[in-house]
Design an enzyme around this catalytic site. Sequence first.
Site, short mmCIF file in Angstrom:
data_model
loop_
_atom_site.label_atom_id
_atom_site.label_comp_id
_atom_site.label_asym_id
_atom_site.label_seq_id
_atom_site.Cartn_x
_atom_site.Cartn_y
_atom_site.Cartn_z
N ARG A 139 0.84 -1.21 0.00
CA ARG A 139 0.00 0.00 0.00
C ARG A 139 0.87 1.26 0.00
NH1 ARG A 139 -3.00 -3.93 2.00
NH2 ARG A 139 -5.30 -3.83 1.97
N GLN A 189 -9.92 -6.37 -1.32
CA GLN A 189 -8.92 -5.66 -2.11
C GLN A 189 -9.55 -4.85 -3.24
OE1 GLN A 189 -6.16 -8.70 -3.31
NE2 GLN A 189 -5.05 -8.68 -1.36
N GLU A 205 -6.90 -14.63 6.48
CA GLU A 205 -5.55 -15.09 6.17
C GLU A 205 -4.93 -15.88 7.31
OE1 GLU A 205 -2.80 -11.22 7.12
OE2 GLU A 205 -4.22 -11.07 5.47
N HIS A 221 -8.41 -17.63 -2.73
CA HIS A 221 -7.09 -17.09 -2.39
C HIS A 221 -6.01 -17.76 -3.24
CE1 HIS A 221 -7.54 -14.63 1.55
NE2 HIS A 221 -8.59 -14.47 0.76
#
Length: 446
Positions: free
Chosen positions: A35, A188, A334, A361
């Site tokens: 990011r 995302q 995650e 994923h």
Amino acid sequence: MTVNPAHTALWPAPHASGAVDATVHVPGSKSVTNRALVLAALASEPGWLRRPLRSRDTLLMAAALREMGVGIEETVSSSSSVGGGSDGSGEAWRVIPAALHGPATVDVGNAGTVMRFLPPVAALADGPIRFDGDPRSYERPLNGVIDALRALGARIDDDGRGALPLTVHGGGALDGGPVAIDASSSSQFVSALLLSGPRFNQGVEVRHTGSTLPSMPHIRMTVDMLRAVGAQVDTPESGGEANVWRVTPGALLGRDLTVEPDLSNAQPFLAAALVTGGKVVIPDWPERTTQPGDKLREIFTEMGGSCELTEQGLEFTGSGAVHGIDVDLSEVGELTPGIAAVAALADSPSTLRGVAHLRLHETDRLAALTKEINELGGDVTETADGLSIRPRRLHGGIFHTYDDHRMATAGAIIGLAVDGVQIENVATTAKTLPDFPDLWTGMLGN
């Protein structure tokens, strides 16, 4: 050990002979690093990233931005490279923004952040930017970003796939404005539009129209980082409309940012303390963070450990017992592979919920975890949105990773308690955690 071909190499997962007692320096956060690279590339002045993660995903992001014209200078300060600097402590990247341009080709590998964050950046470039990647990347959904960018005025060729490979024909600017997307398969999609939003002529208003939005901490991370570089962001949490995020157009500041340790990558080491009844210290654990990995303190405490934030960092101690857990992981999906590995070694059943999106994923993580744990003698069943895990006596065998870094570390956790586990392609951990095998054996004193 089989070493050829590399992707089928077997790594004997070390078996713990006793309680671990170690301090582990975890490298910087992938989510923060990537990011920060995007925001620095879009800024109006140069900036610095200190202690960035150097891994496959972050190097792919840096290479892609360079392809589009951004300057990124890498420096290493020997004076600050503690313990050889394997945690990136002595590294700094200077990011020098420039006019974005094509033609360029971007290799996304299998990095969700690269394949989703950069098409909006490419829409601001002058010229065509082609995106390609690993075979698995073709199966990961990008329709949320593609459809949104088209609605905002971008021209994208994807042959109707809604996935890679694709070409963004940048026009040097993008109108922006309001757009509705279904981001239920990946948060995302929202972050991708917000990160570039300040550079759109009208900014951007992203409205999520689908079912539950996964991984909300990652959206909060995006918002916090945008605000830190001067962007004005309205969010549901700040009194705005539910499921709507607005970014006002404006210049972004070049900042000097020190990247936090990747708390999700601390998971296997904390799990080692839990599984062996030992103690692990993770230096520089932040007191306040938007990283999903911070939830490990609560989850692993419920599973039998205890933790304390000290001047040395996060000190996590196992009790010698590992308990099952019933937990909603929708915001921290995650973490599922590592929690599943610990749950397979527990003294009672576990139910992991809220993670149907993990099927999209790096691999279908729910199917992969079920198959691999069961092949070691486990009893795992897929549910509609997660896993049901009933502990059984496990035995050795090959644990396949499916080119998924979190599958590899999950197998290593099981190997601590189960002799004879061999991890296929442990090198895939380089995606986000370089030098994992050395960190792991170092923790065990091997």
